[in-house]
Design an enzyme around this catalytic site. Structure first.
Site, short mmCIF file in Angstrom:
data_model
loop_
_atom_site.label_atom_id
_atom_site.label_comp_id
_atom_site.label_asym_id
_atom_site.label_seq_id
_atom_site.Cartn_x
_atom_site.Cartn_y
_atom_site.Cartn_z
N CYS A 79 65.22 34.08 27.58
CA CYS A 79 64.39 34.05 28.79
C CYS A 79 65.17 34.34 30.06
O CYS A 79 64.57 34.56 31.12
CB CYS A 79 63.70 32.70 28.90
SG CYS A 79 62.79 32.22 27.39
N HIS A 137 61.14 31.78 35.68
CA HIS A 137 60.69 32.05 34.32
C HIS A 137 59.44 31.24 34.04
O HIS A 137 59.37 30.06 34.36
CB HIS A 137 61.81 31.69 33.34
CG HIS A 137 61.36 31.60 31.92
ND1 HIS A 137 60.60 32.59 31.32
CD2 HIS A 137 61.55 30.64 30.97
CE1 HIS A 137 60.34 32.24 30.07
NE2 HIS A 137 60.90 31.07 29.84
N ASN A 170 54.18 32.00 27.90
CA ASN A 170 55.62 32.20 28.03
C ASN A 170 55.99 33.48 27.29
O ASN A 170 55.89 33.54 26.07
CB ASN A 170 56.35 30.98 27.46
CG ASN A 170 57.87 31.12 27.51
OD1 ASN A 170 58.41 32.20 27.67
ND2 ASN A 170 58.55 29.99 27.35
#
Length: 357
Positions: free
Chosen positions: A124, A282, A313
């Protein structure tokens, strides 16, 4: 005899983002859909994560397909030709091949060959890692323009019945073109890793506890006289790596440690939170996003990206996807400063302040 003088690349004093592109898959998975696979509810998922829907790519749409679409839009918006790219950097952990890279094929498909192309595996934080490298390449004169893509097909590595992470994840791709600028448009990168928590987010298997290629290799190296080939064949057929995490450990680390990194990025850029137009963390969890914004004491004038509500996500794709949406919905942000920070498996992190295109 005198020593020859070496030539060096011409330097660019500043860099900036010139264009942003995105690809969001067509299949939308609701919380009610997810609750067919895990014992949960729409209310619980919204309360704990802020997620309402997530996008999933159809089986015939690959990481490369999504990356090409996002990259092509970024190139067009940057106003350059694909052949002007000096490098293509692709951040992904879901390209299905250990080798060759996704980036080399993407460069070919967008018309950037023979530009150097390579993959970055930093989960990420991969997009922010890519920005740090692109910034350095352009400033050093190694490339005039660099395409940075974050692309993930996380649905390929999801066990839908797994409760720690599967319901969080979505698919997609986001991309930017980095190029020269008269004034700095990308602040110093604050990036690093914490390998003491290396196993907090990782891969597992539903039937076999084989964790990596080397472990599988040891099993394959068993004396053939003692090997049950039929059993091994059946085991390998059931062997499919899927994601899992220690959610509480990740949450605490993200909230407390990443707030420090975000503050360091602001300090390194020589600005204060009030100077920002946007904050794009993020898109891991809405509670993490809200807590980071609180700890940074962001004024109400700073627009906080909350793309996770609709996209889930998407790992390396989350920051460019969220940036793309922010600019589409808030065109007044063009030219303003944005703090972006990525963090994830490794555990790894990266942050920088950028000027939005």
């Amino acid at each position: 005899m005198s020593t020859p003088t070496l030539k060096q690349n011409a330097l660019h004093e500043g860099t900036r983002i010139l264009g942003v592109g995105a690809y969001r898959p067509s299949v939308i998975v609701s919380n009610d859909d997810v609750c067919q696979w895990i014992d949960s509810s729409d209310e619980w998922i919204r309360k704990r994560t802020g997620i309402v829907t997530r996008h999933r790519a159809p089986h015939d749409v690959s990481v490369v397909d999504m990356a090409v679409a996002a990259g092509s839009e970024a190139i067009e918006k940057a106003g350059i030709a694909p052949g002007q790219l000096g490098a293509v950097i692709v951040s992904t952990v879901t390209h299905p091949y250990a080798t060759p890279s996704a980036a080399a094929l993407i460069a070919e498909r967008i018309g950037a060959s023979p530009a150097p192309a390579y993959d970055v595996s930093a989960a990420c934080a991969g997009y922010c890692y890519g920005i740090a490298q692109a910034d350095a390449l352009v400033r050093a004169g190694t490339a005039d323009y660099v395409l940075v893509i974050g692309a993930e097909k996380l649905s390929d590595v999801i066990d839908n019945h797994e409760r720690t992470i599967s319901f969080l994840l979505g698919d997609g791709a986001g991309a930017v073109v980095i190029g020269p600028a008269e004034e700095p448009g990308i602040g110093p990168s604050v990036w690093g890793s914490d390998g003491s928590k290396w196993d907090t987010i990782g891969m597992t298997h539903s039937q076999l506890e084989i964790r990596d290629f080397s472990e599988q290799s040891m099993k394959n190296g068993t004396d053939l006289d003692d090997l049950d080939l039929a059993a091994l064949g059946e085991a390998q057929a059931n062997l499919w790596p899927t994601l899992r995490q220690d959610g509480q450990t990740v949450f605490r680390w993200a909230v407390w440690e990443m707030a420090k990194v975000a503050k360091q990025a602001l300090e390194a850029a020589g600005i204060e939170a009030a100077d920002l137009g946007a904050f794009v963390p993020h898109q891991a969890n809405m509670r993490i996003i809200d807590e980071l914004a609180k700890q940074l004491k962001l004024p109400e004038s700073v627009i906080v990206a909350r793309d996770i509500a609709d996209a889930g996500n998407t790992s390396a794709a989350s920051i460019p996807l969220a940036t793309h949406r922010l600019l589409a919905e808030n065109p007044e942000l063009s030219g303003k400063l944005s703090l972006q920070i990525g963090f994830g498996a490794g555990l790894v992190f990266g942050a920088q302040v950028v000027r939005l295109p």
